[in-house]
Design a protein around this motif. Structure first.
Motif, short mmCIF file in Angstrom:
data_model
loop_
_atom_site.label_atom_id
_atom_site.label_comp_id
_atom_site.label_asym_id
_atom_site.label_seq_id
_atom_site.Cartn_x
_atom_site.Cartn_y
_atom_site.Cartn_z
N GLU B 95 0.83 -1.21 0.00
CA GLU B 95 0.00 0.00 0.00
C GLU B 95 0.85 1.25 0.00
O GLU B 95 0.48 2.27 -0.58
CB GLU B 95 -0.89 0.01 1.24
N THR B 96 1.98 1.19 0.71
CA THR B 96 2.84 2.37 0.76
C THR B 96 4.28 1.98 0.42
O THR B 96 4.65 0.80 0.51
CB THR B 96 2.86 3.01 2.16
N ALA B 122 17.35 2.76 3.82
CA ALA B 122 17.21 2.43 2.39
C ALA B 122 16.46 3.54 1.65
O ALA B 122 16.84 3.91 0.52
CB ALA B 122 16.51 1.10 2.22
N LEU B 123 15.42 4.09 2.27
CA LEU B 123 14.64 5.14 1.59
C LEU B 123 15.47 6.41 1.43
O LEU B 123 15.42 7.06 0.38
CB LEU B 123 13.34 5.43 2.36
N ASN B 124 16.24 6.74 2.46
CA ASN B 124 17.11 7.92 2.35
C ASN B 124 18.16 7.72 1.27
O ASN B 124 18.43 8.62 0.47
CB ASN B 124 17.80 8.20 3.68
N LEU B 125 18.73 6.53 1.26
CA LEU B 125 19.78 6.22 0.29
C LEU B 125 19.29 6.39 -1.14
O LEU B 125 19.98 6.92 -2.00
CB LEU B 125 20.27 4.78 0.52
N MET B 126 18.07 5.95 -1.40
CA MET B 126 17.55 6.00 -2.76
C MET B 126 16.73 7.27 -3.01
O MET B 126 16.06 7.39 -4.04
CB MET B 126 16.69 4.77 -3.07
N GLY B 127 16.76 8.21 -2.07
CA GLY B 127 16.08 9.49 -2.26
C GLY B 127 14.57 9.35 -2.33
O GLY B 127 13.90 10.04 -3.10
N LEU B 128 14.02 8.45 -1.53
CA LEU B 128 12.57 8.21 -1.58
C LEU B 128 11.88 8.52 -0.26
O LEU B 128 10.68 8.25 -0.11
CB LEU B 128 12.30 6.74 -1.94
N ALA B 129 12.63 9.06 0.69
CA ALA B 129 12.08 9.24 2.05
C ALA B 129 10.79 10.07 2.04
O ALA B 129 9.85 9.77 2.78
CB ALA B 129 13.12 9.88 2.95
N ARG B 130 10.73 11.07 1.17
CA ARG B 130 9.53 11.92 1.20
C ARG B 130 8.30 11.24 0.61
O ARG B 130 7.19 11.72 0.73
CB ARG B 130 9.81 13.25 0.50
#
Lengths: 258, 277
Positions: B95-96, B122-130
């Motif tokens: 879902e997210t 992992a999200l920060n590393l791939m620039g997806l945190a937001r």
């Protein structure tokens, strides 16, 4: 999974069955379908199933057909066990009949699709008066079965790589395990269908109400002969059933387990 | 040997009756960053699927971290071997974005606290945190691709395999992937990348394996392999631009195995002499 699909995938060969008009073959398909559903006795169902074997032999498609039949083993066991436990009486007899009803149906479909090109099938449907949109929908869904199977395999592989174990756990767990498989598959196929629709429209699909066909279907004497044989055989079977004139040997029941 | 991550000996594999891998021998050591190249249908994807046991050898042996892949399940091998598939749409389902990354961590039985940390990392590393609370299906293709990578990197596998990571990516995304490769290198990870992108390989890799028709036709330093006209021709690869320039300038005395622009400039300067040399 692949082996089952192989038994329903057209393979070009030059045999009598392959060269028959698809409409003639569909007479066989429809009649064997009706009679398989009409009968409940094991003997006639076995007979209906056996009618596909000479056709497979003439079509030289025994290898593909037998592979798909072997691939159905899981379903056969499932149907047998399910009916064995759910039937009220004559359980072995009933389970056996259901297995052969399933085999008769799948085998007839297998013969038809193994020997009929999707294009011929489409032309036949159009000759019967179906609009092009519907015939295309039907043939495309057939055409995309192998593609779907391939996508499914890739998705299963991708999720396995992320530690998904499909075989482990209880029934609820196992069903839940299929969520990560089915969601990507459905979304991927929806995206694909939108792309296909756009590609079709950009090639002027739908510009004409009635399209012309590259190949024209024409009945030949052999098609009439085939239909006559099929009509005579299944007509007789259905007649016997409806009138209740079935000979005793056709009504034989399998012994019940104590 | 202790530092051997992948060892393939005399590997044969066939789909139905068609032989797609024939007599593959190779060794990948810990910390190596290796590119696998070759034309479509050369057997690259089939080969990498052997590294985490998705495919088992029909003949020969594949050992990953000293384990014979025939004796381990995909899930067991995947704990140490991460495979990022070419098409992210073959795996995204949650879902997210956050839950998508959590999936593998939960399957591998990580602690709740670790899961949270790893997802953030992992999200920060791939620039997806937001995007963490957004549906993966609302992301662009480049972002989905990065999410697929994040969902593998999160459980920190020792060997990471990328299948065509640069396909369909713009320059900026390619740079991001290159940066990621560097990061993985500094973390001591072993990386295998399947790609068609010659320029990407020439600037980012030391070792390249070239395949054609199920065989390895070149394996070694990129300078030797990617400037070898026979290998390139056989694998239907376009030579890197600098190599092409070097070939065209070979009459002037430029060596044919130049692969970096700086090298070529230096060589031309030295040929031209003063005031350039």
């Amino acid at each position: 999974m692949d082996s089952i699909l192989e038994g329903f995938k057209f393979k070009r060969k030059n045999t009598l069955i392959h060269n028959l008009d698809p409409r003639a073959k569909s007479v066989y398909l429809v009649l064997s379908f009706i009679s398989a559903l009409l009968f409940i006795e094991p003997v006639p169902l076995v007979i209906i199933f056996l009618t596909s074997i000479p056709l497979v032999a003439i079509a030289k498609a025994f290898r593909e057909w037998s592979r798909s039949m072997k691939g159905l083993l899981f379903f056969i066991i499932f149907i047998f066990v399910l009916n064995l436990f759910s039937a009220a009486e004559n359980r072995v007899n009933y389970a056996f009949s259901m297995v052969f009803r399933f085999l008769a149906l799948t085998s007839a479909f297998s013969v038809f699709f193994l020997t009929t090109t999707p294009d011929d099938f489409m032309s036949a449907l159009e000759k019967l008066g179906l609009p092009t949109e519907y015939t295309l929908m039907f043939t495309m869904s057939m055409r995309f079965v192998p593609t779907l199977a391939r996508d499914l395999q890739v998705i299963v592989d991708a999720q396995k790589c992320r530690g998904l174990e499909l075989e482990k756990g209880n029934l609820i767990r196992k069903v839940k395990n299929y969520v990560p498989i089915l969601i990507p598959l459905i979304i991927y196929e929806i995206r694909r269908s939108i792309m296909i629709a756009e590609a079709l429209e950009s090639r002027a699909f739908g510009a004409l109400k009635r399209t012309t066909s590259y190949t024209e279907l024409k009945f030949k004497p052999r098609d009439y002969a085939f239909i006559a044989v099929v009509l005579a055989f299944f007509g007789a079977l259905i007649y016997l059933k409806i009138t209740g004139l079935m000979p005793e040997w056709m009504k034989v029941k399998l012994p019940e387990i104590p | 040997m202790a530092d051997t991550v992948v060892e393939v000996r005399d590997l044969y594999y066939s789909y139905n009756s068609q032989l797609v891998l024939r007599g593959i021998n190779l060794e990948i050591k810990k910390g190596e960053i290796v590119a696998i190249m070759g034309e479509n249908g050369a057997g690259k994807t089939t080969l990498i699927k052997h590294f985490n046991g998705l495919l088992k050898p029909k003949r020969g042996i594949v050992e990953v971290f000293g384990v014979d892949t025939r004796e381990a399940s995909v899930a067991e091998l995947s704990r140490k071997v991460g495979l990022v598939f070419q098409n992210p749409d073959h795996q995204l389902f949650a879902e997210t974005v956050e839950k998508e990354v959590e999936f593998a961590l939960r399957n591998f039985g990580f602690e709740e606290e670790t899961i949270k940390k790893r997802v953030d990392w992992a999200l920060n590393l791939m620039g997806l945190a937001r995007y963490r609370h957004r549906s993966p299906f609302t992301l662009s293709i480049g972002e989905r691709k990065r999410l697929a990578i994040a969902s593998i990197l999160c459980y920190d596998p020792e060997l990471i395999i990328f299948d065509e990571p640069t396909a369909g990516q713009d320059f900026l995304q390619k740079e991001r992937i290159a940066e990621l490769l560097n990061l993985l290198r500094t973390r001591g990870k072993t990386v295998v990348v399947v790609t068609h992108d010659v320029e990407f390989v020439v600037t980012r890799f030391k070792r390249v394996i070239v395949m054609s028709r199920g065989e390895i036709i070149g394996d070694g330093d990129i300078r030797d392999v990617l400037s070898n006209p026979e290998i390139l021709k056989k694998a239907k690869l376009v030579p890197p631009q600098i190599v092409k320039c070097a070939w065209l300038l070979s009459d002037l005395g430029v060596p044919k195995n130049i692969i970096y622009p700086e090298e070529l400039i230096e060589k031309i300067k030295s040929i031209l002499g003063a005031p350039y040399g």
